[in-house]
Structures are given as structure tokens and as C-alpha cells.
Design a protein around this motif. Structure first.
Motif, PDB file in Angstrom:
ATOM      1  N   LEU A 113      77.943  34.751  51.697  1.00 41.67           N
ATOM      2  CA  LEU A 113      77.704  34.520  53.324  1.00 41.67           C
ATOM      3  C   LEU A 113      78.819  34.812  54.067  1.00 41.67           C
ATOM      4  O   LEU A 113      80.067  34.521  53.452  1.00 41.67           O
ATOM      5  CB  LEU A 113      77.368  32.815  53.548  1.00 41.67           C
ATOM      6  N   TYR A 114      78.746  35.289  55.106  1.00 40.04           N
ATOM      7  CA  TYR A 114      80.055  35.551  56.271  1.00 40.04           C
ATOM      8  C   TYR A 114      79.455  34.837  57.495  1.00 40.04           C
ATOM      9  O   TYR A 114      78.662  35.064  57.935  1.00 40.04           O
ATOM     10  CB  TYR A 114      80.123  37.161  56.048  1.00 40.04           C
ATOM     11  N   VAL A 115      80.552  34.327  58.227  1.00 37.46           N
ATOM     12  CA  VAL A 115      80.588  33.669  59.477  1.00 37.46           C
ATOM     13  C   VAL A 115      81.354  34.607  60.322  1.00 37.46           C
ATOM     14  O   VAL A 115      82.527  35.168  60.027  1.00 37.46           O
ATOM     15  CB  VAL A 115      81.261  32.450  59.433  1.00 37.46           C
ATOM     16  N   VAL A 116      80.917  35.013  61.439  1.00 37.54           N
ATOM     17  CA  VAL A 116      81.625  35.800  62.488  1.00 37.54           C
ATOM     18  C   VAL A 116      82.074  35.092  63.614  1.00 37.54           C
ATOM     19  O   VAL A 116      81.167  34.493  64.551  1.00 37.54           O
ATOM     20  CB  VAL A 116      80.861  37.071  62.944  1.00 37.54           C
ATOM     21  N   SER A 117      83.274  34.951  63.942  1.00 38.93           N
ATOM     22  CA  SER A 117      83.768  34.206  65.090  1.00 38.93           C
ATOM     23  C   SER A 117      83.340  34.941  66.307  1.00 38.93           C
ATOM     24  O   SER A 117      83.107  36.047  66.497  1.00 38.93           O
ATOM     25  CB  SER A 117      85.458  33.893  65.110  1.00 38.93           C
ATOM     26  N   LYS A 118      83.284  33.719  67.569  1.00 40.28           N
ATOM     27  CA  LYS A 118      83.100  34.110  68.797  1.00 40.28           C
ATOM     28  C   LYS A 118      84.394  34.511  69.796  1.00 40.28           C
ATOM     29  O   LYS A 118      84.436  33.969  70.780  1.00 40.28           O
ATOM     30  CB  LYS A 118      82.319  33.553  69.518  1.00 40.28           C
ATOM     31  N   GLY A 119      85.264  35.325  69.132  1.00 39.91           N
ATOM     32  CA  GLY A 119      86.650  35.436  69.882  1.00 39.91           C
ATOM     33  C   GLY A 119      86.443  36.222  71.288  1.00 39.91           C
ATOM     34  O   GLY A 119      85.679  37.347  71.155  1.00 39.91           O
TER      35      GLY A 119
ATOM     36  N   GLY B  73      88.187  39.488  70.506  1.00 37.53           N
ATOM     37  CA  GLY B  73      87.598  40.165  69.111  1.00 37.53           C
ATOM     38  C   GLY B  73      87.269  39.190  68.371  1.00 37.53           C
ATOM     39  O   GLY B  73      87.655  38.025  68.097  1.00 37.53           O
ATOM     40  N   GLY B  74      86.087  39.362  67.399  1.00 34.71           N
ATOM     41  CA  GLY B  74      85.642  38.620  66.499  1.00 34.71           C
ATOM     42  C   GLY B  74      86.295  38.869  65.203  1.00 34.71           C
ATOM     43  O   GLY B  74      86.670  40.035  64.987  1.00 34.71           O
TER      44      GLY B  74
ATOM     45  N   ASN C 299      84.199  24.023  51.700  1.00 32.81           N
ATOM     46  CA  ASN C 299      84.298  25.433  50.952  1.00 32.81           C
ATOM     47  C   ASN C 299      85.094  26.090  52.027  1.00 32.81           C
ATOM     48  O   ASN C 299      84.865  26.224  53.200  1.00 32.81           O
ATOM     49  CB  ASN C 299      82.910  26.270  51.075  1.00 32.81           C
ATOM     50  N   ARG C 300      86.434  26.625  51.641  1.00 34.34           N
ATOM     51  CA  ARG C 300      87.187  27.347  52.690  1.00 34.34           C
ATOM     52  C   ARG C 300      86.747  29.093  52.636  1.00 34.34           C
ATOM     53  O   ARG C 300      86.589  29.641  51.677  1.00 34.34           O
ATOM     54  CB  ARG C 300      88.603  27.319  51.888  1.00 34.34           C
ATOM     55  N   LEU C 301      86.830  29.393  53.936  1.00 38.56           N
ATOM     56  CA  LEU C 301      86.492  30.510  54.333  1.00 38.56           C
ATOM     57  C   LEU C 301      87.635  31.426  54.220  1.00 38.56           C
ATOM     58  O   LEU C 301      88.810  31.104  54.425  1.00 38.56           O
ATOM     59  CB  LEU C 301      85.840  30.625  55.866  1.00 38.56           C
ATOM     60  N   LYS C 302      87.623  32.917  54.034  1.00 35.57           N
ATOM     61  CA  LYS C 302      88.735  33.833  54.088  1.00 35.57           C
ATOM     62  C   LYS C 302      88.420  34.989  55.078  1.00 35.57           C
ATOM     63  O   LYS C 302      87.239  35.438  55.006  1.00 35.57           O
ATOM     64  CB  LYS C 302      88.657  34.248  52.481  1.00 35.57           C
ATOM     65  N   GLU C 303      89.415  35.108  55.690  1.00 37.18           N
ATOM     66  CA  GLU C 303      89.287  36.242  56.717  1.00 37.18           C
ATOM     67  C   GLU C 303      89.074  37.665  55.866  1.00 37.18           C
ATOM     68  O   GLU C 303      90.074  37.911  55.067  1.00 37.18           O
ATOM     69  CB  GLU C 303      90.741  36.322  57.490  1.00 37.18           C
ATOM     70  N   VAL C 304      88.370  38.380  56.443  1.00 36.08           N
ATOM     71  CA  VAL C 304      88.129  39.751  55.754  1.00 36.08           C
ATOM     72  C   VAL C 304      88.050  41.002  56.944  1.00 36.08           C
ATOM     73  O   VAL C 304      88.287  42.123  56.226  1.00 36.08           O
ATOM     74  CB  VAL C 304      86.676  39.648  54.801  1.00 36.08           C
ATOM     75  N   GLY C 305      88.010  40.789  58.086  1.00 40.16           N
ATOM     76  CA  GLY C 305      87.992  41.675  59.037  1.00 40.16           C
ATOM     77  C   GLY C 305      87.605  41.569  60.404  1.00 40.16           C
ATOM     78  O   GLY C 305      87.430  40.365  60.809  1.00 40.16           O
ATOM     79  N   SER C 306      87.540  42.720  61.099  1.00 45.60           N
ATOM     80  CA  SER C 306      87.639  42.246  62.805  1.00 45.60           C
ATOM     81  C   SER C 306      86.261  42.969  63.158  1.00 45.60           C
ATOM     82  O   SER C 306      86.092  44.107  62.819  1.00 45.60           O
ATOM     83  CB  SER C 306      88.707  42.820  63.576  1.00 45.60           C
ATOM     84  N   VAL C 307      85.769  42.470  64.346  1.00 44.09           N
ATOM     85  CA  VAL C 307      84.645  43.151  64.925  1.00 44.09           C
ATOM     86  C   VAL C 307      84.725  42.750  66.305  1.00 44.09           C
ATOM     87  O   VAL C 307      85.862  42.525  66.984  1.00 44.09           O
ATOM     88  CB  VAL C 307      83.278  42.774  64.474  1.00 44.09           C
ATOM     89  N   LEU C 308      83.381  43.439  67.323  1.00 49.63           N
ATOM     90  CA  LEU C 308      83.583  43.318  68.683  1.00 49.63           C
ATOM     91  C   LEU C 308      83.808  41.726  69.149  1.00 49.63           C
ATOM     92  O   LEU C 308      83.449  40.561  68.486  1.00 49.63           O
ATOM     93  CB  LEU C 308      82.388  43.863  69.118  1.00 49.63           C
TER      94      LEU C 308
END
Length: 328
Positions: free
Chosen positions: A152-158, A161-162, A177-186
Motif C-alpha cells: 500500500l501507498y498513501v499520497v498526500s494532498k499537499g 505537491g503531493g 505502521n510507519r510510512l516511508k516517503e518514496v517520491g513526489s507527484v502533482l
């Protein structure tokens, strides 16, 4: 006064997204939610040929399974009596979806959660797993499930930038469960989905969408979406068909097609054919990506988002500095 200007700058992405949606796409209406209880469709998934959606905050924890040919609800699955802010769905295979209780408009939740729910059969919901961000709370409305691994991956609503965060490969129901940052999107991401090839993902906001390679998250292309009342959901079926949904009573579900240049860029690289040769090609050094990169966009295909946003932000900062330096 300074605070007013800084506050105004936070609205820039919304304005830019509204006036510069890129190459605006048309959409064909394929269905319309008929259930009067579906009033704030905030997420969309395709499961076993069914459209699956859920209302966002304010509703009980229920998921609607909809026949796409009629728009009629065929099943309502109650999985929780009192969720906090349900905003996302992701296919989990075998008639299941992951339900993401991940909304957090004020960024105050210590943990968000996901639950696996059967939306076709009658199996009871699975355990609820708590997720925590590595650097404090985030608002999010998008959930991805890798079709190959199930991760699973969660995408923030920044606003600017997300960020894509990876959940642990194995989730524990006993502790956060600790999430880990993996990249950026729109920016302002409201939903996201994997393509069936597992090599690409699509992320949308209210007016546009972007396709990225996976897992590198290299942007393949950005394009404007058809006008919707408050478009938030996006899903990709097993045959690659893309569907987009919106909030509102009896809101339509649209089928959209990718721009030609994006489809070309997503095409798998051609399989090399062995040809007799008297010379041997040099072996690429370890880590070399020659022959593996997707074709780059031409300048005309690239989104103007970054240039316009940067220019407007720069102008806003200059205005703030000028006013701050004026004699009082």
C-alpha cells in the motif's frame, strides 16, 4: 498585512490548476450513480467489473458496489459505524478493496487507518491497520495498492505537491505502521490508481491528472480532465479503461482516454531481436538505465504548471518584501 499576502499565496495552485489545465480531455458518460445515498463520492475503484465508491467524511463506514451498466447500487457493505474521514479506495483483488480512512484537513490526526473490505461477497471486514507518517500528520485522499506485490501507498494532498508514502510490506494490526516517503507527484491529489501493467500510476486533482512511471515516479505527461462538479475519483479497470467520478447527487462517471503522446510514452519498450553481428556491443555498466528509460516529453507536451507556479510565487514574495521594507 504580511499574513494576508502569504495566505493569498497558498491559493495559487488552485488558481493555476483552474486556468491552465493542460491539454483538456473530453469524457464519455458511461454511468450515473442512481443511489440517493451516494452524495459525496470521494473515491473510485473497479472491482470484478463493478464500480465501487464511498462517501467522504460525515457518512458511516459503508462502501457502495454499483453496476456500471445501470448505475444502480447492487450491494452496500458496512464496515465501520464511526470512521473519521474516509477518502480513498484501492483494489485488493478477489472482490476486495482497501478502504482508506486517511482524510485529515487540519493535519491533526496522530494516525490514519486502512481496512480490507469485501464488496462483492459476504466476508467480514479484515483488521484495521493504523498508519503514521514519518514527520507528523498529513492530509491525504489517495490510496494505491501495487497489483504485483499488494503493498500500500498513501499520497498526500499537499498544496505545493503531493508526496507518496509507502506502507510496510507486512502490516501489523497490533501497532502503528510507519510510512516511508518514496517520491513526489502533482499538487492537491484527490485520488490515484495503478495501471494493470504495474509500471505506471495515474494521480488526479480537481482539474488535471498526471501519469508517472512506477516505481521511479518520473512524469510521463500531464493533461486536463473533463469538467466535473467536484471531480475527485479516478480508477483504472483491468483492461486499462480509465474512469473518473465526482461528488454530487446522481453524479456521472466518465470514461476518459489518455492523450496520444502519453499512450506512446507508456508503451513497453520493443523487444530487441537478435541479429548476426561481427562486433559485440559493450555491456552497460551496473546501474546504467540505457534502453530502459521512457521517451522524454517534447517541450510542447510538458505541463506549464512549474513555470507558472514559480513565477507567481516569486512575484508574491517580492510584493511581501517590498511592503515589509516600506517606512511605517
Amino acid at each position: 498585512m504580511r499574513e494576508r499576502y502569504l495566505l493569498g499565496l497558498t491559493a495559487v495552485p488552485f488558481v493555476v490548476a483552474a486556468v491552465l489545465p493542460g491539454a483538456l480531455l473530453g469524457g464519455d458518460e458511461v454511468s450515473r450513480f442512481q443511489d440517493p445515498d451516494i452524495i459525496e463520492s470521494s473515491a473510485l475503484a473497479v472491482v470484478d467489473g463493478n464500480l465501487v465508491t464511498t462517501n467522504d467524511s460525515g457518512d458511516t463506514g459503508r462502501v457502495f458496489t454499483v453496476d456500471p451498466s445501470t448505475g444502480e447500487t447492487t450491494k452496500v457493505t458496512q464496515w465501520s459505524d464511526d470512521p473519521t474521514d474516509v477518502e480513498a479506495l484501492a483494489p485488493a483483488g478477489d472482490g476486495l478493496v482497501w478502504v482508506g480512512d486517511i482524510g485529515d484537513n487540519t493535519a491533526r490526526r496522530e494516525a490514519v487507518s486502512v481496512t480490507e473490505v469485501d464488496v462483492v461477497g459476504g466476508r467480514p471486514p479484515g483488521p484495521t491497520y493504523e498508519l503514521v507518517y514519518p514527520e507528523g500528520a498529513r492530509d491525504a485522499e489517495s490510496l494505491l495498492a501495487d497489483p504485483a506485490t499488494g503493498r500500500l501507498y498513501v499520497v498526500s494532498k499537499g498544496v505545493f505537491g503531493g508526496t507518496v508514502y509507502a506502507a510496510p510490506r507486512r502490516l501489523s494490526p497490533d501497532h502503528a505502521n510507519r510510512l516511508k516517503e518514496v517520491g513526489s507527484v502533482l499538487a492537491i491529489a484527490t485520488d490515484a490508481a495503478f495501471f494493470p501493467d504495474g509500471r505506471h500510476v495515474i494521480v488526479r486533482n480537481y482539474t488535471e491528472a498526471a501519469v508517472y512511471t512506477w516505481p521511479d515516479l518520473v512524469e510521463v505527461g500531464t493533461f486536463g480532465l473533463p469538467h466535473q462538479e467536484q471531480g475527485e475519483g479516478i480508477a483504472v479497470a483491468d483492461d486499462g479503461t480509465i474512469y473518473a467520478s465526482s461528488e454530487g447527487l446522481r453524479s456521472p462517471v466518465l470514461r476518459i482516454s489518455l492523450p496520444a503522446q502519453v499512450r506512446r510514452a507508456m508503451a513497453p519498450p520493443p523487444t530487441p531481436t537478435a541479429t548476426p553481428s561481427s562486433t559485440t556491443s559493450p555491456t552497460p555498466a551496473p546501474g546504467n538505465r540505457v534502453g530502459k528509460e521512457l521517451p522524454e516529453e517534447t517541450p510542447g507536451e510538458r505541463s506549464a504548471w512549474g513555470w507558472v507556479l514559480g513565477g507567481v510565487l516569486g512575484l508574491g514574495i517580492v510584493l511581501v518584501l517590498v511592503r515589509a521594507m516600506r517606512p511605517r
